[in-house]
Scaffold this active site. Sequence first.
Site, PDB file in Angstrom:
ATOM      1  N   GLY A  11       0.822  -1.210   0.000  1.00 59.67           N
ATOM      2  CA  GLY A  11       0.000   0.000   0.000  1.00 59.67           C
ATOM      3  C   GLY A  11       0.852   1.255   0.000  1.00 59.67           C
ATOM      4  N   ARG A  72       1.154  -5.546  -5.915  1.00 64.63           N
ATOM      5  CA  ARG A  72       1.386  -6.761  -5.135  1.00 64.63           C
ATOM      6  C   ARG A  72       1.718  -7.877  -6.108  1.00 64.63           C
ATOM      7  NH1 ARG A  72      -0.157  -5.180  -0.090  1.00 64.63           N
ATOM      8  NH2 ARG A  72      -1.784  -3.569   0.009  1.00 64.63           N
ATOM      9  N   ASP A 127      -0.600   2.552   8.641  1.00 69.31           N
ATOM     10  CA  ASP A 127      -1.124   1.842   9.811  1.00 69.31           C
ATOM     11  C   ASP A 127      -0.225   1.936  11.036  1.00 69.31           C
ATOM     12  OD1 ASP A 127      -3.365   1.017   8.405  1.00 69.31           O
ATOM     13  OD2 ASP A 127      -2.480  -0.887   7.792  1.00 69.31           O
ATOM     14  N   ASP A 129       2.157   0.010  11.927  1.00 74.57           N
ATOM     15  CA  ASP A 129       2.101  -1.329  12.531  1.00 74.57           C
ATOM     16  C   ASP A 129       3.371  -2.145  12.332  1.00 74.57           C
ATOM     17  OD1 ASP A 129       1.853  -1.670   9.806  1.00 74.57           O
ATOM     18  OD2 ASP A 129       0.216  -3.119   9.911  1.00 74.57           O
TER      19      ASP A 129
END
Length: 319
Positions: A11, A72, A127, A129
């Site tokens: 992303g 991807r 995110d 993360d």
Amino acid sequence: MKRIGILTSGGDAPGMNAAIRSVVRSCIYNDIEVYGIFYGYQGLIEGEIKPLHIGSVGDIIQRGGTMLYSSRSEEFKTEEGQQKAIDQLDAHGIEALVVVGGDGSFRGAQKLTEKGVPCIGVPGTIDNDIPGTDYTIGFDTALNTVIEAVDKIRDTATSHERIYVIEVMGREAGDLALWAGLAAGAESILVPEFPPNVDDVIDKVKRGHERGKRHSIIMVAEGAGSAVDYAEQIKNKLNLETRVTVLGHTQRGGSPTAFDRVLASRLGGFAVDLLRNGEKGRMVGYENNKLVHHDIIEALKLENKISKDLYNLSNQLSI
């Protein structure tokens, strides 16, 4: 080290262009040729590779997205795909690779490192993360995008005395919802790390309504459940007018904040320094106001922890 490649994968995140610019110009400053690999790992397999120069990265530091594009690649997950990628690197004389992206991108970088291609990962995801860094590139920009949207939604929530349930990105990490909810004064924040109880949310809305509060903002990370479902339950139990806003991909776009531009610039330059010093299979990060680097796989094995103190504070302030 004479030639380094750079790609962005997964992303997109605001600030990726600033990282690309930093890698390119750091390489040129140190007399290293730099090649851009377009469309991520799939582009690497297909040979979408071009040399980059000083002018190639001019006027991009303020742009969102990634000038190298992203995609991807299922093919890269196979041994055959990885070998095709290595063959392309060899054909272009690229000795090492900087990979900007999230955990999936880092796993690809580790695979290449294990096969003899030195790689450094630069964390880029809204995110926030990725273990091993306090902040990822793009998080601050996405956070400010969400806050701006919530501030506007609160205006109409106040005018029409409605409950608004706002869903933000974060399948497995609630940092964006937590930080945005705290900064925007949300009455309830639902994140996947702390299993939400809809009855607690309903009770809080009810208490507020009983003391004269006629509007509320409920912030939901997508991994904590459906905003539509929560809104329906609130409406059915309290008979209050409820609306849902799913912010979606607006959170990924936009000009990066000053923080993201500086963070990306520092991490990109640091990645080049590590490669010049013979490091490989590492990820760069920013912890306790310092640049750091970790083994990619060891870092990804760590649990990415959301701040419980911040979560508790948000509950205290939204009584």
